[in-house]
Design a protein around this motif. Structure first.
Motif, PDB file in Angstrom:
ATOM      1  N   LEU A 160       0.821  -1.211   0.000  1.00 42.14           N
ATOM      2  CA  LEU A 160       0.000   0.000   0.000  1.00 42.14           C
ATOM      3  C   LEU A 160       0.856   1.261   0.000  1.00 42.14           C
ATOM      4  CD1 LEU A 160      -2.612   1.635   0.317  1.00 42.14           C
ATOM      5  CD2 LEU A 160      -2.511   1.163   2.772  1.00 42.14           C
ATOM      6  N   ALA A 161       1.917   1.280   0.780  1.00 39.55           N
ATOM      7  CA  ALA A 161       2.752   2.480   0.887  1.00 39.55           C
ATOM      8  C   ALA A 161       3.338   2.863  -0.476  1.00 39.55           C
ATOM      9  CB  ALA A 161       3.863   2.261   1.918  1.00 39.55           C
ATOM     10  N   GLU A 162       3.744   1.880  -1.243  1.00 47.12           N
ATOM     11  CA  GLU A 162       4.288   2.163  -2.572  1.00 47.12           C
ATOM     12  C   GLU A 162       3.203   2.707  -3.509  1.00 47.12           C
ATOM     13  OE1 GLU A 162       6.253  -1.239  -4.146  1.00 47.12           O
ATOM     14  OE2 GLU A 162       7.738  -1.345  -2.532  1.00 47.12           O
ATOM     15  N   ILE A 163       2.025   2.105  -3.454  1.00 50.07           N
ATOM     16  CA  ILE A 163       0.928   2.559  -4.311  1.00 50.07           C
ATOM     17  C   ILE A 163       0.495   3.967  -3.924  1.00 50.07           C
ATOM     18  CG2 ILE A 163      -1.493   2.140  -4.920  1.00 50.07           C
ATOM     19  CD1 ILE A 163      -0.878  -0.870  -4.651  1.00 50.07           C
ATOM     20  N   PHE A 164       0.377   4.221  -2.613  1.00 50.19           N
ATOM     21  CA  PHE A 164      -0.033   5.550  -2.168  1.00 50.19           C
ATOM     22  C   PHE A 164       0.975   6.609  -2.606  1.00 50.19           C
ATOM     23  CE2 PHE A 164      -0.056   9.065   0.853  1.00 50.19           C
ATOM     24  CZ  PHE A 164      -1.396   9.427   0.837  1.00 50.19           C
ATOM     25  N   ALA A 165       2.268   6.326  -2.502  1.00 45.50           N
ATOM     26  CA  ALA A 165       3.299   7.291  -2.906  1.00 45.50           C
ATOM     27  C   ALA A 165       3.152   7.645  -4.388  1.00 45.50           C
ATOM     28  CB  ALA A 165       4.685   6.728  -2.620  1.00 45.50           C
ATOM     29  N   ARG A 166       2.837   6.654  -5.202  1.00 41.30           N
ATOM     30  CA  ARG A 166       2.660   6.902  -6.635  1.00 41.30           C
ATOM     31  C   ARG A 166       1.455   7.798  -6.889  1.00 41.30           C
ATOM     32  NH1 ARG A 166      -0.350   3.705  -9.698  1.00 41.30           N
ATOM     33  NH2 ARG A 166       0.108   1.824  -8.479  1.00 41.30           N
ATOM     34  N   TRP A 167       0.317   7.494  -6.234  1.00 41.71           N
ATOM     35  CA  TRP A 167      -0.877   8.315  -6.444  1.00 41.71           C
ATOM     36  C   TRP A 167      -0.704   9.720  -5.864  1.00 41.71           C
ATOM     37  CZ3 TRP A 167      -4.332   7.779  -9.918  1.00 41.71           C
ATOM     38  CH2 TRP A 167      -4.706   6.522 -10.389  1.00 41.71           C
ATOM     39  N   LEU A 168       0.050   9.842  -4.772  1.00 43.20           N
ATOM     40  CA  LEU A 168       0.311  11.169  -4.214  1.00 43.20           C
ATOM     41  C   LEU A 168       1.112  12.014  -5.207  1.00 43.20           C
ATOM     42  CD1 LEU A 168       0.033  12.983  -1.668  1.00 43.20           C
ATOM     43  CD2 LEU A 168       2.250  12.082  -0.929  1.00 43.20           C
ATOM     44  N   GLU A 169       2.056  11.396  -5.884  1.00 46.02           N
ATOM     45  CA  GLU A 169       2.844  12.113  -6.894  1.00 46.02           C
ATOM     46  C   GLU A 169       1.951  12.538  -8.060  1.00 46.02           C
ATOM     47  OE1 GLU A 169       6.817  11.379  -9.689  1.00 46.02           O
ATOM     48  OE2 GLU A 169       6.285   9.940  -8.120  1.00 46.02           O
ATOM     49  N   ILE A 170       1.032  11.675  -8.461  1.00 51.68           N
ATOM     50  CA  ILE A 170       0.091  12.029  -9.533  1.00 51.68           C
ATOM     51  C   ILE A 170      -0.795  13.192  -9.094  1.00 51.68           C
ATOM     52  CG2 ILE A 170      -1.931  11.198 -10.822  1.00 51.68           C
ATOM     53  CD1 ILE A 170      -0.553   8.407 -10.802  1.00 51.68           C
ATOM     54  N   TRP A 171      -1.293  13.129  -7.859  1.00 54.66           N
ATOM     55  CA  TRP A 171      -2.140  14.202  -7.310  1.00 54.66           C
ATOM     56  C   TRP A 171      -1.418  15.542  -7.351  1.00 54.66           C
ATOM     57  CZ3 TRP A 171      -1.454  16.614  -2.306  1.00 54.66           C
ATOM     58  CH2 TRP A 171      -2.565  17.303  -1.807  1.00 54.66           C
ATOM     59  N   ARG A 172      -0.147  15.528  -6.997  1.00 54.24           N
ATOM     60  CA  ARG A 172       0.631  16.774  -7.003  1.00 54.24           C
ATOM     61  C   ARG A 172       0.977  17.218  -8.415  1.00 54.24           C
ATOM     62  NH1 ARG A 172       3.754  15.454  -1.708  1.00 54.24           N
ATOM     63  NH2 ARG A 172       2.741  16.960  -0.326  1.00 54.24           N
ATOM     64  N   ILE A 179      -7.249  11.267 -10.424  1.00 58.25           N
ATOM     65  CA  ILE A 179      -7.763  10.690  -9.179  1.00 58.25           C
ATOM     66  C   ILE A 179      -9.270  10.509  -9.303  1.00 58.25           C
ATOM     67  CG2 ILE A 179      -7.901  10.995  -6.681  1.00 58.25           C
ATOM     68  CD1 ILE A 179      -4.999  10.926  -7.827  1.00 58.25           C
ATOM     69  N   ARG A 180      -9.933  11.550  -9.774  1.00 54.36           N
ATOM     70  CA  ARG A 180     -11.386  11.532  -9.930  1.00 54.36           C
ATOM     71  C   ARG A 180     -11.812  10.455 -10.926  1.00 54.36           C
ATOM     72  NH1 ARG A 180     -14.986  14.348 -13.213  1.00 54.36           N
ATOM     73  NH2 ARG A 180     -16.933  15.033 -12.214  1.00 54.36           N
ATOM     74  N   THR A 181     -11.061  10.304 -12.018  1.00 49.72           N
ATOM     75  CA  THR A 181     -11.389   9.300 -13.031  1.00 49.72           C
ATOM     76  C   THR A 181     -11.345   7.896 -12.453  1.00 49.72           C
ATOM     77  OG1 THR A 181     -10.603  10.683 -14.845  1.00 49.72           O
ATOM     78  CG2 THR A 181     -10.693   8.321 -15.245  1.00 49.72           C
ATOM     79  N   TYR A 182     -10.283   7.572 -11.727  1.00 53.17           N
ATOM     80  CA  TYR A 182     -10.169   6.247 -11.115  1.00 53.17           C
ATOM     81  C   TYR A 182     -11.286   6.054 -10.093  1.00 53.17           C
ATOM     82  CZ  TYR A 182      -8.146   2.181  -8.732  1.00 53.17           C
ATOM     83  OH  TYR A 182      -7.939   0.936  -8.193  1.00 53.17           O
ATOM     84  N   ILE A 207     -30.114  10.503  -5.647  1.00 54.15           N
ATOM     85  CA  ILE A 207     -29.307   9.564  -6.420  1.00 54.15           C
ATOM     86  C   ILE A 207     -27.939  10.176  -6.685  1.00 54.15           C
ATOM     87  CG2 ILE A 207     -31.311   8.449  -7.463  1.00 54.15           C
ATOM     88  CD1 ILE A 207     -30.678   9.969 -10.049  1.00 54.15           C
ATOM     89  N   PHE A 208     -26.956   9.300  -6.771  1.00 56.17           N
ATOM     90  CA  PHE A 208     -25.588   9.723  -7.007  1.00 56.17           C
ATOM     91  C   PHE A 208     -25.444  10.274  -8.421  1.00 56.17           C
ATOM     92  CE2 PHE A 208     -21.193   8.314  -8.324  1.00 56.17           C
ATOM     93  CZ  PHE A 208     -20.525   9.341  -7.669  1.00 56.17           C
ATOM     94  N   ALA A 209     -24.924  11.495  -8.510  1.00 57.27           N
ATOM     95  CA  ALA A 209     -24.779  12.151  -9.817  1.00 57.27           C
ATOM     96  C   ALA A 209     -23.345  12.562 -10.089  1.00 57.27           C
ATOM     97  CB  ALA A 209     -25.706  13.355  -9.900  1.00 57.27           C
ATOM     98  N   GLY A 210     -22.382  11.901  -9.426  1.00 59.26           N
ATOM     99  CA  GLY A 210     -20.979  12.163  -9.713  1.00 59.26           C
ATOM    100  C   GLY A 210     -20.297  12.995  -8.649  1.00 59.26           C
ATOM    101  N   LEU A 211     -19.117  13.485  -8.996  1.00 55.91           N
ATOM    102  CA  LEU A 211     -18.318  14.344  -8.132  1.00 55.91           C
ATOM    103  C   LEU A 211     -18.123  15.685  -8.812  1.00 55.91           C
ATOM    104  CD1 LEU A 211     -15.370  11.938  -7.113  1.00 55.91           C
ATOM    105  CD2 LEU A 211     -17.511  12.321  -5.872  1.00 55.91           C
ATOM    106  N   ASP A 212     -18.067  16.751  -8.030  1.00 50.99           N
ATOM    107  CA  ASP A 212     -17.720  18.031  -8.646  1.00 50.99           C
ATOM    108  C   ASP A 212     -16.208  18.127  -8.777  1.00 50.99           C
ATOM    109  OD1 ASP A 212     -16.620  18.876  -6.222  1.00 50.99           O
ATOM    110  OD2 ASP A 212     -18.214  20.323  -5.783  1.00 50.99           O
ATOM    111  N   ASN A 213     -15.716  19.240  -9.284  1.00 53.30           N
ATOM    112  CA  ASN A 213     -14.288  19.374  -9.566  1.00 53.30           C
ATOM    113  C   ASN A 213     -13.432  19.416  -8.303  1.00 53.30           C
ATOM    114  OD1 ASN A 213     -14.675  19.372 -12.338  1.00 53.30           O
ATOM    115  ND2 ASN A 213     -14.918  21.585 -12.438  1.00 53.30           N
ATOM    116  N   ASP A 214     -14.062  19.601  -7.142  1.00 56.61           N
ATOM    117  CA  ASP A 214     -13.327  19.594  -5.881  1.00 56.61           C
ATOM    118  C   ASP A 214     -13.498  18.290  -5.120  1.00 56.61           C
ATOM    119  OD1 ASP A 214     -12.345  22.226  -6.169  1.00 56.61           O
ATOM    120  OD2 ASP A 214     -14.271  23.038  -5.514  1.00 56.61           O
ATOM    121  N   GLY A 215     -14.150  17.304  -5.728  1.00 58.69           N
ATOM    122  CA  GLY A 215     -14.313  16.007  -5.091  1.00 58.69           C
ATOM    123  C   GLY A 215     -15.543  15.875  -4.230  1.00 58.69           C
ATOM    124  N   ALA A 216     -16.395  16.904  -4.158  1.00 61.24           N
ATOM    125  CA  ALA A 216     -17.628  16.807  -3.393  1.00 61.24           C
ATOM    126  C   ALA A 216     -18.612  15.884  -4.102  1.00 61.24           C
ATOM    127  CB  ALA A 216     -18.257  18.185  -3.199  1.00 61.24           C
TER     128      ALA A 216
END
Length: 237
Positions: A160-172, A179-182, A207-216
């Motif tokens: 998990l630590a390796e995967i999280f580090a990769r996604w954190l780099e993508i986020w930055r 992130i939203r797409t996945y 009903i669920f209608a997705g996420l806004d651009n800030d992740g809400a």
């Protein structure tokens, strides 16, 4: 790169420990894992049962000036754990429920708690590996109950630590979009009925209608209006 993981036999809460260490300047990337917690906490001040054999861990992210919104780290944590779990269970069996619970056939497998301490975000993760609790308000499950076999919490955290580090780099580096797409690919699908218990004590259903651009979370109500939820407890209907 080898992850910086500290393992201790027992503590009250790994999140509480890392909040204290954050004030002492520990660097980003540290993971603290406890074999057992005596005061584990979930969202909304819930107690998190912590028998030995499950994963109880926290990590620290130091915020930088041009990082995306800190709250979206909840989505980063969700997809990192989802990807790691997907190495042991079929990924399409595991559903992300906003913002970062993992469910298998509606039963809770993993929960997370994010807390802020100055420029640090502490991300706590509780994953049911060998055991799962009997909860009064919702079903729960574990990797073992789902047929994943005998998985050591320490081994899982290294992955998990390796995967999280990769996604954190993508986020930055790329922002929230990937992130939203996945997240949307592996979450409850659009049109899923949801109930939201909000911090002010009110309840919304829609009903669920997705996420806004800030992740809400976007909840479409029966009257056709949409409501952005930034905090709350979400239940599948």
């Amino acid at each position: 790169m080898t992850a910086n993981i500290r393992t201790i036999a027992e503590t009250g809460s790994t999140n509480a420990d890392l909040i204290e260490l954050a004030g002492k300047g520990v660097p980003e990337g540290l993971w603290l894992r406890a074999e057992r917690q005596t005061g584990g906490r979930g969202r909304l001040a819930r107690t998190w049962e912590s028998p030995q054999g499950n994963l109880y861990c926290s990590t620290i992210v130091r915020l930088r000036p041009y990082d995306p919104s800190p709250g979206t780290l909840a989505l980063v944590a969700a997809i990192a754990v989802h990807e790691a779990v997907g190495l042991f269970l079929a990924p399409d069996k595991v559903i992300i429920k906003w913002p970062n619970d993992l469910l298998v056939e509606g039963a809770k497998l993993c929960g997370m708690l994010l807390e802020r301490a100055g420029d640090a975000i502490i991300i706590g993760i509780g994953l049911n590996i060998a055991h799962h609790p009997d909860l009064p308000d919702r079903p729960a499950t574990s990797l073992a109950a789902c047929g994943a076999g005998n998985i050591g919490p320490g081994y899982f955290l290294e992955t998990l630590a390796e995967i999280f580090a990769r996604w954190l780099e993508i986020w930055r580096g790329q922002g929230l979009a990937p992130i939203r797409t996945y997240w949307l690919k592996h979450a409850h699908p659009p049109g899923t009925g949801l109930k939201a218990n909000l911090p002010d004590g009110s309840t919304l259903e829609g009903i669920f209608a997705g996420l806004d651009n800030d992740g809400a979370l976007i909840l479409r109500l029966a009257n056709g209006t949409s409501h952005a939820i930034h905090a709350g407890d979400i239940f599948l209907i």
